[in-house]
Structure formats: structure tokens, C-alpha cells
Design a protein around this motif. Sequence first.
Motif, PDB file in Angstrom:
ATOM      1  N   PHE A  35       0.806  -1.213   0.000  1.00 52.49           N
ATOM      2  CA  PHE A  35       0.000   0.000   0.000  1.00 52.49           C
ATOM      3  C   PHE A  35       0.846   1.273   0.000  1.00 52.49           C
ATOM      4  CE2 PHE A  35       0.656   0.044   4.535  1.00 52.49           C
ATOM      5  CZ  PHE A  35       0.399   1.345   4.948  1.00 52.49           C
ATOM      6  N   ILE A  36       2.167   1.154   0.166  1.00 44.38           N
ATOM      7  CA  ILE A  36       3.039   2.335   0.146  1.00 44.38           C
ATOM      8  C   ILE A  36       3.575   2.546  -1.264  1.00 44.38           C
ATOM      9  CG2 ILE A  36       5.205   3.331   0.980  1.00 44.38           C
ATOM     10  CD1 ILE A  36       4.632   2.161   3.690  1.00 44.38           C
ATOM     11  N   LYS A  37       3.317   3.742  -1.792  1.00 46.83           N
ATOM     12  CA  LYS A  37       3.725   4.075  -3.156  1.00 46.83           C
ATOM     13  C   LYS A  37       5.066   4.787  -3.200  1.00 46.83           C
ATOM     14  CE  LYS A  37      -0.012   2.185  -4.304  1.00 46.83           C
ATOM     15  NZ  LYS A  37       0.097   0.741  -4.395  1.00 46.83           N
ATOM     16  N   THR A  51       0.328   6.730   0.101  1.00 44.65           N
ATOM     17  CA  THR A  51      -0.223   5.379   0.169  1.00 44.65           C
ATOM     18  C   THR A  51      -1.602   5.327  -0.463  1.00 44.65           C
ATOM     19  OG1 THR A  51      -1.480   5.571   2.235  1.00 44.65           O
ATOM     20  CG2 THR A  51       0.898   5.183   2.443  1.00 44.65           C
ATOM     21  N   ASP A  52      -2.134   4.122  -0.548  1.00 40.48           N
ATOM     22  CA  ASP A  52      -3.510   3.930  -1.011  1.00 40.48           C
ATOM     23  C   ASP A  52      -4.509   4.604  -0.075  1.00 40.48           C
ATOM     24  OD1 ASP A  52      -2.517   2.362  -3.077  1.00 40.48           O
ATOM     25  OD2 ASP A  52      -2.928   0.474  -2.052  1.00 40.48           O
TER      26      ASP A  52
END
Length: 132
Positions: A35-37, A51-52
Motif C-alpha cells: 500500500f506504500i507508493k 499510500t492507497d
Amino acid sequence: MTYPVKNISISINKPADEVYQFASNPENFPAWVAFIKSTTREKANIWAAKTDLGNIKIAFTPKNNLGIIDHLVTLPDGSTVNNPMRVVANGKGSEFIFTLFWMPGRTEEEFNQDAKMVESDLQDLKNILEKG
């Protein structure tokens, strides 16, 4: 009062210090935490992440020789979640352990879904480290 917890672990066929060096570097989180971009350092042990869920803050424990990668995550709504993580030697390899807390307001289904996401992230971590 305590929260129910689930300790999620995975064996990794790499030395504990190598696993710790990779996993404790927030710049590597986008590679194995789904979930971490992206992550950006704000202060010594404080990182911002896209994150998402939206933008979050992550406060890490200082680097150490004990394999401790604990961190506090401040979510977009301002709530903070404690994420204890450990890397311990296991023979010539290591064991990576994440403690997932069942936080108030989360349903059993959401808690189980969170656990499955952590298990997937740990499998990604294992795959990355064992390829290298």
C-alpha cells in the motif's frame, strides 16, 4: 486493557543483518509494502509516505543492532498505529516477525484482511531478498 494480536512471521534464507538493513530502510518500503507508493525523509527517523490510504507519517525506532524495526504510523485521520517488527537470526537465515494489533472499530473480517495483506508483504520481502 490489551488488544488481540496476531504475530505474523516468515523465514528468510538470508542473514539477519542483511534482512534488517534492507527492511529497516524506508526507501525500500514501496518495493515490499503493497500500500506504500513512495517515501520521503522529513527528519532523522520521520518519513512521509504516499499510500492507497492517503498521505501518512511514519516514525521509526533508531537504527540498532537488535533487529528492531518498530514504527508508529500516523494515518490521514490523525490516528496512530503501532507496528512492531523484528528480525531475528534463525540458523544461517532469519525470521521476520510483524505484530498486528486488532484495533478498536475494526471488524474480524477487516482484521483478517489486514493479516492477509501483511502475509503478502512479508512474502514479497522474502522474494526480493532471496533473489539477491
